[in-house]
Design a protein around this motif. Sequence first.
Motif, PDB file in Angstrom:
ATOM      1  N   GLU A 195       0.839  -1.195   0.000  1.00  6.02           N
ATOM      2  CA  GLU A 195       0.000   0.000   0.000  1.00  6.02           C
ATOM      3  C   GLU A 195       0.880   1.253   0.000  1.00  6.02           C
ATOM      4  O   GLU A 195       1.473   1.607   1.020  1.00  6.02           O
ATOM      5  CB  GLU A 195      -0.933   0.004   1.216  1.00  6.02           C
ATOM      6  N   THR A 196       0.951   1.922  -1.155  1.00  7.61           N
ATOM      7  CA  THR A 196       1.820   3.099  -1.286  1.00  7.61           C
ATOM      8  C   THR A 196       1.036   4.372  -1.580  1.00  7.61           C
ATOM      9  O   THR A 196       1.625   5.452  -1.707  1.00  7.61           O
ATOM     10  CB  THR A 196       2.840   2.867  -2.421  1.00  7.61           C
ATOM     11  N   GLY A 197      -0.273   4.268  -1.709  1.00  2.00           N
ATOM     12  CA  GLY A 197      -1.081   5.445  -2.048  1.00  2.00           C
ATOM     13  C   GLY A 197      -1.628   6.143  -0.819  1.00  2.00           C
ATOM     14  O   GLY A 197      -1.221   5.878   0.326  1.00  2.00           O
ATOM     15  N   GLU A 198      -2.565   7.043  -1.077  1.00  2.00           N
ATOM     16  CA  GLU A 198      -3.203   7.782   0.013  1.00  2.00           C
ATOM     17  C   GLU A 198      -4.108   6.857   0.817  1.00  2.00           C
ATOM     18  O   GLU A 198      -4.434   5.744   0.403  1.00  2.00           O
ATOM     19  CB  GLU A 198      -4.045   8.926  -0.563  1.00  2.00           C
ATOM     20  N   ASP A 199      -4.550   7.374   1.954  1.00  2.00           N
ATOM     21  CA  ASP A 199      -5.512   6.631   2.771  1.00  2.00           C
ATOM     22  C   ASP A 199      -6.842   6.553   2.019  1.00  2.00           C
ATOM     23  O   ASP A 199      -7.356   7.567   1.539  1.00  2.00           O
ATOM     24  CB  ASP A 199      -5.708   7.342   4.115  1.00  2.00           C
ATOM     25  N   ILE A 200      -7.413   5.374   1.953  1.00  2.00           N
ATOM     26  CA  ILE A 200      -8.644   5.192   1.183  1.00  2.00           C
ATOM     27  C   ILE A 200      -9.806   5.986   1.751  1.00  2.00           C
ATOM     28  O   ILE A 200     -10.719   6.399   1.027  1.00  2.00           O
ATOM     29  CB  ILE A 200      -8.994   3.678   1.092  1.00  2.00           C
ATOM     30  N   ILE A 389      -1.561   1.307  -4.659  1.00  2.00           N
ATOM     31  CA  ILE A 389      -2.719   0.819  -3.906  1.00  2.00           C
ATOM     32  C   ILE A 389      -2.928   1.729  -2.709  1.00  2.00           C
ATOM     33  O   ILE A 389      -2.005   1.963  -1.918  1.00  2.00           O
ATOM     34  CB  ILE A 389      -2.495  -0.626  -3.432  1.00  2.00           C
ATOM     35  N   ALA A 390      -4.138   2.282  -2.600  1.00  2.00           N
ATOM     36  CA  ALA A 390      -4.445   3.165  -1.476  1.00  2.00           C
ATOM     37  C   ALA A 390      -4.359   2.394  -0.172  1.00  2.00           C
ATOM     38  O   ALA A 390      -4.649   1.190  -0.110  1.00  2.00           O
ATOM     39  CB  ALA A 390      -5.838   3.760  -1.656  1.00  2.00           C
ATOM     40  N   LYS A 391      -3.961   3.107   0.884  1.00  2.00           N
ATOM     41  CA  LYS A 391      -3.822   2.476   2.202  1.00  2.00           C
ATOM     42  C   LYS A 391      -5.203   2.137   2.766  1.00  2.00           C
ATOM     43  O   LYS A 391      -6.102   2.972   2.780  1.00  2.00           O
ATOM     44  CB  LYS A 391      -3.090   3.412   3.163  1.00  2.00           C
ATOM     45  N   GLY A 392      -5.332   0.899   3.232  1.00  2.00           N
ATOM     46  CA  GLY A 392      -6.563   0.480   3.891  1.00  2.00           C
ATOM     47  C   GLY A 392      -7.586  -0.135   2.945  1.00  2.00           C
ATOM     48  O   GLY A 392      -7.494  -0.027   1.723  1.00  2.00           O
ATOM     49  N   VAL A 393      -8.540  -0.806   3.571  1.00  2.00           N
ATOM     50  CA  VAL A 393      -9.644  -1.464   2.856  1.00  2.00           C
ATOM     51  C   VAL A 393     -10.959  -0.993   3.464  1.00  2.00           C
ATOM     52  O   VAL A 393     -11.079  -0.925   4.691  1.00  2.00           O
ATOM     53  CB  VAL A 393      -9.566  -2.999   2.979  1.00  2.00           C
ATOM     54  N   ILE A 394     -11.918  -0.654   2.626  1.00  2.00           N
ATOM     55  CA  ILE A 394     -13.273  -0.402   3.120  1.00  2.00           C
ATOM     56  C   ILE A 394     -13.985  -1.750   3.200  1.00  2.00           C
ATOM     57  O   ILE A 394     -14.072  -2.474   2.208  1.00  2.00           O
ATOM     58  CB  ILE A 394     -14.035   0.555   2.188  1.00  2.00           C
TER      59      ILE A 394
END
Length: 803
Positions: A195-200, A389-394
């Motif tokens: 995960e290297t993108g912004e926070d989801i 990939i944005a950080k975190g999963v919804i």
Amino acid sequence: MIVSLSWLKQYIDISISPVELSECLTMAGLEVEGMEYPNNFLKDVIVAEVISTCKHINADHLMVCQVDNGAEHVQVVCGAPNVRAGAKYPLALPGATMPNNMTISRSKLRGEVSNGMLCSAKELNIGDNQSGIMELDYSYETGTSILKTMNLNEVIFELSVTPNRPDWLSVTGVAREISALLNIPFKMPEIFVNETGEDIKILTQVTNEAPELCQRYAARVIEGITIKESPKWLKERLKSVGIRSINNVVDITNFVLMELGQPLHAFDFDLLEEQRIVIKKAGNEFLFNTLDGAQHKLDPSSLMICDGNKPVAIAGIMGGENSEIHAGTTRVFLESAYFNPPDIRKISKQTGIRTESSYRFERGVDPDCVVFALNRAACLISELAGGRIAKGVIDCYPEPIQQSVIKLSTSSVNKMLGLKLSSKDIRGYLQALGMYIDTGEDSDILLVTPPNFRQDIKRSVDLIEEVARMHGYDKIPVTFPTTEVIASPQYQHQELREKSHQSMVSLGFMEIINYSFISRDSIANLGLSPDSELIKAVEIKNPLSEDQSIMRTTLIPGILNTMRGNLNHKNLNLSLFEIGKVFIPTSNELPDEREMLIALITGKRTNLSWMGKNDPVDFFDIKGVLETLFEQMSLPSPELKENNNITYLSNSQNAAILINGKAVGEIGMISKKVKAAFDLKQDAFIFQLDLAKLMPFALSIPTFKHIFKFPAVERDIAIVVDEHVKWSEVLFAIKNIRISILEKIELFDIFRDAEKVGQGRKSMAINFLFRSEIKTLNDNEVNKSINKIIQTLSKVINAILRV
């Protein structure tokens, strides 16, 4: 479901042959409907080394090559620009059939012999390069088949998946099953999400307004991707299961769908208004354009995936045109969910859309695989399309789905399967299938929790079936269940029906069976009085025809119609009977069902013969049948009493049938009026009995009578009576005297002569049989009885003794 052997081998190490694997799966309930070897033609394509080349003297673009095929040097004409001496290429031998169905043969090209064809990857259907022939690794052994050398021996299995096993609708699901059956390790694909993108949570949000229809919804965002062609391995995997390649992102969602059985959908994140997702019902009818370019009318209850302003997908079915991935897409919103199976099935039927996704959702996917599949796809997109990939999963999962604990008894397993498995054996089989096992208070009891991908496991019998599959159906001994068959006692009405049937058959009568539906005209033809209960009939609401518009209230029309049909076919001498129900309307909802017996005779008494007269049957023939029937059924002797109210019988030949004074039926000749109504050409005699009324008089066991010890004494007398006096009146008067020694009474002659017996008078000759059970009778005792009879007849019917 289609799955390839090479794909299965990514997760398990299969050492048995494809045929053995097919038999193993089929015996376990996963039927293999077919096996295909798509690269089988490559067996005739070998590794060949080009020894030398020279230009074709008659063609500038052709080369004449000397080729080592492992057995000998042969000449091959080749037009590829990259052919060179010292390199190895695939050589299709004469007789080989190519993917385009072209058969290679030894031929001449511009005068030069060519013993086969050097092939490109495109021609062999193992690559897309067709700019030149395919150069092989020089380490490959010359003369060997490239099918084996390049490990191209692929096998495609076509599986028939039962509706209760959605876990088999994936490659890993089938691999997991094989792992359990063969007791070999199973490995899921390894995932590492970088995960290297912004926070989801900064980029998007998800609102679930229909949690009862969408129990779990998970999402990821990948930014900075590049839409391009998929790599060869990915296209080959999809091709092996019948899915065409579109682009790298869409191909990845399809790949994960087939690999894990979890449908995914990728939205162009920039086409989602307000960059958010709302899961809700449609609310009203509207038209929606799907990815396939079709327009569908959606029901207000349809579950939709919406952005901040509009619907963008039909949940679990198909995405919309307004948010699809295209060549310029740089940001992807990736969806993975668990939808309520019945709702997806309903929407799929309403819209007529059947997709790989809906096929799985309506059977039930694994809710525990939702996030795993999402992460798998995100990693592949990052790898094959670049991006961050944005950080975190919804993950909207308000009420986690959990399986119930099922109690399983070892003894019940063995009892049902006829085996002697230990608790350890059963535990091993179930654990191999991914089930969690705990031991109960009793060592015989196992507490089993099925995994969420096995929604079909609900009861202990389901677990027993799994044990049987894992142990092997072919290893279960063939036994027959031990059962105790106890015949239920026969009811009295059944026994009476059977006895009457047997008696009528023994008397030479043929049984007929008519429909219970008759026409109203057939009842009218009987000339019944208006107050007769036989006129009112149960009407059929949807009759097949007017001839079957009511339920029968009597068996007479049916047997008369049968008689007419036989007469029309020149079958003139008939003895028929039928046992069936009639239906009399009542004040209740259901009619009164009465079981009746009817018999009919017509025609000649005997067949034409030189031995005697060929007389027609008469009333006494049917009467004799009735009396014999009663005797065989152990019923009291029938009494006949004239009854002129029976409209369908002749006034001169009719009687009510009585037992101890109670009416049980009627007997007589069909009246002329009824005979004409049914178009009958000859006389017919019938009797009809109500079997229910016979039951109180029926003896289930015949009584035994001793052989007479003392001789009988016979006396004959002749009495003169008025013409209107019937024999039944005479008989009734004699029986009422109740003479204990009187055994039998028979009328043997009737004489009429006005000069000898008087005008309007007739003489009846009667035979009496007297017998005592305790002594031999003398004349005085017999004469006293005769005198008593004469005196009684004189009083009752004005009879006088004829001298």
